[in-house]
Design an enzyme around this catalytic site. Structure first.
Site, PDB file in Angstrom:
ATOM      1  N   THR A 185       0.882  -1.161   0.000  1.00 40.56           N
ATOM      2  CA  THR A 185       0.000   0.000   0.000  1.00 40.56           C
ATOM      3  C   THR A 185       0.920   1.210   0.000  1.00 40.56           C
ATOM      4  O   THR A 185       2.089   1.098   0.367  1.00 40.56           O
ATOM      5  CB  THR A 185      -0.864   0.038   1.274  1.00 40.56           C
ATOM      6  OG1 THR A 185       0.005   0.088   2.396  1.00 40.56           O
ATOM      7  CG2 THR A 185      -1.764  -1.179   1.399  1.00 40.56           C
ATOM      8  N   THR A 186       0.564   2.344  -0.401  1.00 42.65           N
ATOM      9  CA  THR A 186      -0.695   2.928  -0.802  1.00 42.65           C
ATOM     10  C   THR A 186      -0.516   3.486  -2.214  1.00 42.65           C
ATOM     11  O   THR A 186       0.554   3.978  -2.531  1.00 42.65           O
ATOM     12  CB  THR A 186      -1.045   4.059   0.186  1.00 42.65           C
ATOM     13  OG1 THR A 186      -1.209   3.501   1.491  1.00 42.65           O
ATOM     14  CG2 THR A 186      -2.281   4.814  -0.210  1.00 42.65           C
TER      15      THR A 186
END
Length: 250
Positions: free
Chosen positions: A30-31
């Site tokens: 992520t992100t």
């Protein structure tokens, strides 16, 4: 009595049971996010990959170029997401060589949907979830578009922006605010402004999400950022991002 039945009535070791009930930590990336700017579509991601509460790496590349006019930003299981990207790269290249023309944007999006749907067993078991962002250029119009997917393969267009991963909530909130009341709005920003914004968004997300990280301009650590427009895909180098950052904070 079958052997399997006999074994099932034997006393179980408490230590064996404890080991069996433990779950392996799942690696996740992520992100990632994307938004429209004046020069095209910016696709960006941080560098952190986590395994539970452990920082596995702060050097993970999450923005993958599929062909000259399409990108995939990965959130979720990096191993499965990268394999999906390789499959799409091969499929797009084969189509271009065999049909003497690039695959349509709609066909590219369906191909990604099928891969996500085929990954359903891993998704349901909780160790192979992938929720990507796809950015592609329509050859007929020359207009780049942003799409985001759920882990089952459903696709949705991000008219102004899209985000995925644990830190994307903060990023989407800021982008919504700026699209409504910002001066300039993200879609009006030039490349230097958009790249600086992308790094600031990841730094903001990292303040509230421990799974987001690896971006620190003061140490020369910048995001992975790519620009998609009619000219194709362009990667923004660390040096170029550093120049934009220094100019904005002079």
């Amino acid at each position: 009595m079958m052997n399997g039945d006999f074994l099932s009535i034997l006393p179980k070791s408490a230590f064996a049971m404890a080991r069996g009930e433990s779950k392996a930590l799942v690696l996740e990336a992520t992100t990632v996010f994307a938004f429209h700017c004046a020069d095209g579509v910016i696709v960006a991601g941080d560098h952190r990959a986590t395994a539970g509460n452990i920082v596995f790496s702060d050097r993970t590349e999450k923005i993958l170029e599929l062909d000259r006019h399409s990108l995939m930003a990965i959130a979720g299981s990096p191993a499965i997401a990268v394999e999906m990207a390789r499959t799409l790269q091969t499929a797009f290249d084969f189509y271009r060589r065999s049909q003497l023309q690039p695959m349509s944007l709609a066909a590219k999006m369906r191909a990604l949907s099928r891969l996500l749907h085929d990954n359903l067993p891993a998704t349901l078991q909780g160790f192979g979830t992938v929720a990507p962002i796809f950015a592609g250029l329509d050859p007929a119009t020359g207009r780049p578009s942003i799409y985001f997917y759920d882990p089952l393969g459903a696709q949705f267009e991000g008219v102004a922006y899209a985000g995925s991963g644990s830190g994307s909530g903060s990023i989407k909130s800021v982008l919504h605010f700026m699209e409504q009341w910002g001066q300039p709005k993200p879609r009006e920003m030039n490349l230097a402004q958009a790249v600086t914004l992308a790094n600031r968004l990841l730094m903001t997300a990292a303040e509230f999400d421990t799974a987001t990280g690896g971006v620190d301009p003061l140490r020369g650590d910048f995001a992975t950022i790519k620009l998609l427009n009619v000219a194709g895909v362009r990667s923004l180098s660390v040096a170029e991002q550093g120049n934009f950052w220094n100019e904005a904070h002079a």
